[in-house]
Write an enzyme that holds these catalytic residues in place. Sequence first.
Site, PDB file in Angstrom:
ATOM      1  N   LEU A 129       0.827  -1.204   0.000  1.00  0.00           N
ATOM      2  CA  LEU A 129       0.000   0.000   0.000  1.00  0.00           C
ATOM      3  C   LEU A 129       0.864   1.259   0.000  1.00  0.00           C
ATOM      4  O   LEU A 129       0.688   2.154  -0.820  1.00  0.00           O
ATOM      5  CB  LEU A 129      -0.920   0.004   1.225  1.00  0.00           C
ATOM      6  CG  LEU A 129      -1.732   1.291   1.476  1.00  0.00           C
ATOM      7  CD1 LEU A 129      -2.775   1.496   0.389  1.00  0.00           C
ATOM      8  CD2 LEU A 129      -2.391   1.255   2.854  1.00  0.00           C
ATOM      9  N   THR A 130       1.838   1.317   0.898  1.00  0.00           N
ATOM     10  CA  THR A 130       2.605   2.538   1.150  1.00  0.00           C
ATOM     11  C   THR A 130       3.565   2.889   0.021  1.00  0.00           C
ATOM     12  O   THR A 130       4.146   2.006  -0.610  1.00  0.00           O
ATOM     13  CB  THR A 130       3.399   2.383   2.457  1.00  0.00           C
ATOM     14  OG1 THR A 130       2.508   2.019   3.507  1.00  0.00           O
ATOM     15  CG2 THR A 130       4.104   3.676   2.831  1.00  0.00           C
TER      16      THR A 130
ATOM     17  N   GLY B  36       2.411   7.957   2.687  1.00  0.00           N
ATOM     18  CA  GLY B  36       2.346   7.009   3.789  1.00  0.00           C
ATOM     19  C   GLY B  36       0.925   6.979   4.326  1.00  0.00           C
ATOM     20  O   GLY B  36       0.122   6.115   3.986  1.00  0.00           O
TER      21      GLY B  36
ATOM     22  N   ILE C 272       7.626  -2.245   2.465  1.00  0.00           N
ATOM     23  CA  ILE C 272       6.814  -3.446   2.304  1.00  0.00           C
ATOM     24  C   ILE C 272       7.472  -4.636   3.003  1.00  0.00           C
ATOM     25  O   ILE C 272       8.587  -5.035   2.648  1.00  0.00           O
ATOM     26  CB  ILE C 272       6.574  -3.769   0.813  1.00  0.00           C
ATOM     27  CG1 ILE C 272       6.047  -2.527   0.069  1.00  0.00           C
ATOM     28  CG2 ILE C 272       5.643  -4.961   0.672  1.00  0.00           C
ATOM     29  CD1 ILE C 272       4.803  -1.913   0.665  1.00  0.00           C
TER      30      ILE C 272
ATOM     31  N   GLN D 215      16.311   1.464  31.428  1.00  0.00           N
ATOM     32  CA  GLN D 215      16.693   2.243  32.607  1.00  0.00           C
ATOM     33  C   GLN D 215      16.945   1.334  33.811  1.00  0.00           C
ATOM     34  O   GLN D 215      17.890   1.553  34.586  1.00  0.00           O
ATOM     35  CB  GLN D 215      15.586   3.255  32.933  1.00  0.00           C
ATOM     36  CG  GLN D 215      16.021   4.363  33.873  1.00  0.00           C
ATOM     37  CD  GLN D 215      17.015   5.323  33.216  1.00  0.00           C
ATOM     38  OE1 GLN D 215      17.125   5.370  32.004  1.00  0.00           O
ATOM     39  NE2 GLN D 215      17.736   6.074  34.035  1.00  0.00           N
TER      40      GLN D 215
ATOM     41  N   GLY E  70      23.523   0.665  32.703  1.00  0.00           N
ATOM     42  CA  GLY E  70      24.515   0.562  31.632  1.00  0.00           C
ATOM     43  C   GLY E  70      24.404  -0.733  30.855  1.00  0.00           C
ATOM     44  O   GLY E  70      24.609  -0.764  29.638  1.00  0.00           O
TER      45      GLY E  70
ATOM     46  N   GLU F 127       1.383   0.255  10.159  1.00  0.00           N
ATOM     47  CA  GLU F 127      -0.073   0.083   9.993  1.00  0.00           C
ATOM     48  C   GLU F 127      -0.868   1.240  10.595  1.00  0.00           C
ATOM     49  O   GLU F 127      -1.908   1.054  11.226  1.00  0.00           O
ATOM     50  CB  GLU F 127      -0.526  -1.267  10.562  1.00  0.00           C
ATOM     51  CG  GLU F 127       0.105  -2.430   9.786  1.00  0.00           C
ATOM     52  CD  GLU F 127      -0.546  -3.755  10.053  1.00  0.00           C
ATOM     53  OE1 GLU F 127      -1.780  -3.790  10.261  1.00  0.00           O
ATOM     54  OE2 GLU F 127       0.167  -4.773  10.024  1.00  0.00           O
TER      55      GLU F 127
ATOM     56  N   SER G  22       0.632   6.590  15.418  1.00  0.00           N
ATOM     57  CA  SER G  22      -0.187   6.944  16.583  1.00  0.00           C
ATOM     58  C   SER G  22      -1.062   8.158  16.285  1.00  0.00           C
ATOM     59  O   SER G  22      -2.210   8.256  16.751  1.00  0.00           O
ATOM     60  CB  SER G  22       0.708   7.229  17.791  1.00  0.00           C
ATOM     61  OG  SER G  22       1.328   6.045  18.248  1.00  0.00           O
ATOM     62  N   GLU G  23      -0.528   9.096  15.500  1.00  0.00           N
ATOM     63  CA  GLU G  23      -1.311  10.288  15.139  1.00  0.00           C
ATOM     64  C   GLU G  23      -2.535   9.916  14.294  1.00  0.00           C
ATOM     65  O   GLU G  23      -3.629  10.469  14.484  1.00  0.00           O
ATOM     66  CB  GLU G  23      -0.416  11.277  14.387  1.00  0.00           C
ATOM     67  CG  GLU G  23       0.658  11.929  15.243  1.00  0.00           C
ATOM     68  CD  GLU G  23       1.831  10.997  15.586  1.00  0.00           C
ATOM     69  OE1 GLU G  23       2.567  11.302  16.530  1.00  0.00           O
ATOM     70  OE2 GLU G  23       1.997   9.960  14.903  1.00  0.00           O
TER      71      GLU G  23
END
Length: 378
Positions: A125-126, A131, A157, A336, A340, A363, A366-367
Amino acid sequence: MNFNFSENQTLIAETISDFSKREIRPYFMEWDESQLFPIDIMKKLGELGMLGVLVPTKYGGSNLNYNDYVVIISELAKVCGSIALSVAAHNSLCVGHILKCGSEDQKNKWLPKLCSGEHLGAWALTETGTGSDALNMSTVAVKNGDKWILNGTKNWITHGISSDVVVVLARTGDLGDSHGISAFIVDRNNPGLKAGKKENKLGMRASETAEVILENCEVSESDIIGLQGDGFIQAMKVLDGGRISIAALALGISKGAYAASLKYSKERKQFGKNISSFQAISFKLADMFSEIEASELLIYRACELIMKNNSVTKESAMAKYYSSEACVQIATEAVQIFGGYGYTKDFPVEKFYRDSKLCTIGEGTSEIQKIVISKNLI
């Protein structure tokens, strides 16, 4: 909603866990370092029935449900996000599109080999310039007699090089027209289908990502999935299920990072105590576990709806958005906790950290998920 594993799901989880320990864990860092896509592992997963999870038995599938599918993807991702991603993309995108929208002839022709692992699937698709803006794609399909000629380049892909079957979305109408895109099944043996650049990625490095190039790629009328112009609508339906896949992928990575962190915190001593006894660490673990539980609730809520054939657009977007963002945070905290050592490749959390970020992008970013959710609310 019943959140207890069924006997079948427990068996599936044990099967995948045993397989991962034997076939994946000893080699996943080697694959990651060299960006080697282990096709033989995919074929073995096909033999286990993991490449046609949701497909009815009459097409060669395992006829399992979405709850089972989440268990499979998350159990794989606990060990290696790359393998889980490849299994998810094969099942939910290529196989999922043909299963949901294909004709009986197409299902009978393609699904048995895709389910068995004899064939590997890709979904294209992309593009470089489109995008999230898929309606303005540049790839076009032009009718020529009883044939269609496809030209264009797709990128990002999964299995763009190694796939045997590619579902290609191409424009057959005007730019920006939601009924101007059609879906085509293209065989890898088609001389007009070529593999392009393989991406050198931050994470998910053992899952192959590459360009798919179409140069005067000739396909027949029988290779259109559904009706001409229905491709974009079909893709949105496919992505509803695909977002559950990525949510399950994020869930597995989160669980893997959490389990490694919990174990390490009980073993690592500072100031004469296990670091798990320090509130700064125990609170991180509490947050991680709570985020995992919340992710599961959203994911299995989406599964419940999709299995009842209800609309799941908002719920799958919420599951994908929340689980993927939580995954990045959990993987960050895991590094974290390890300090190290978490920044070295001697421990697994470094890889969980790199792999996690893809979940907020693939896929639908988040936006985009927030756009989908807000539109459904308003």
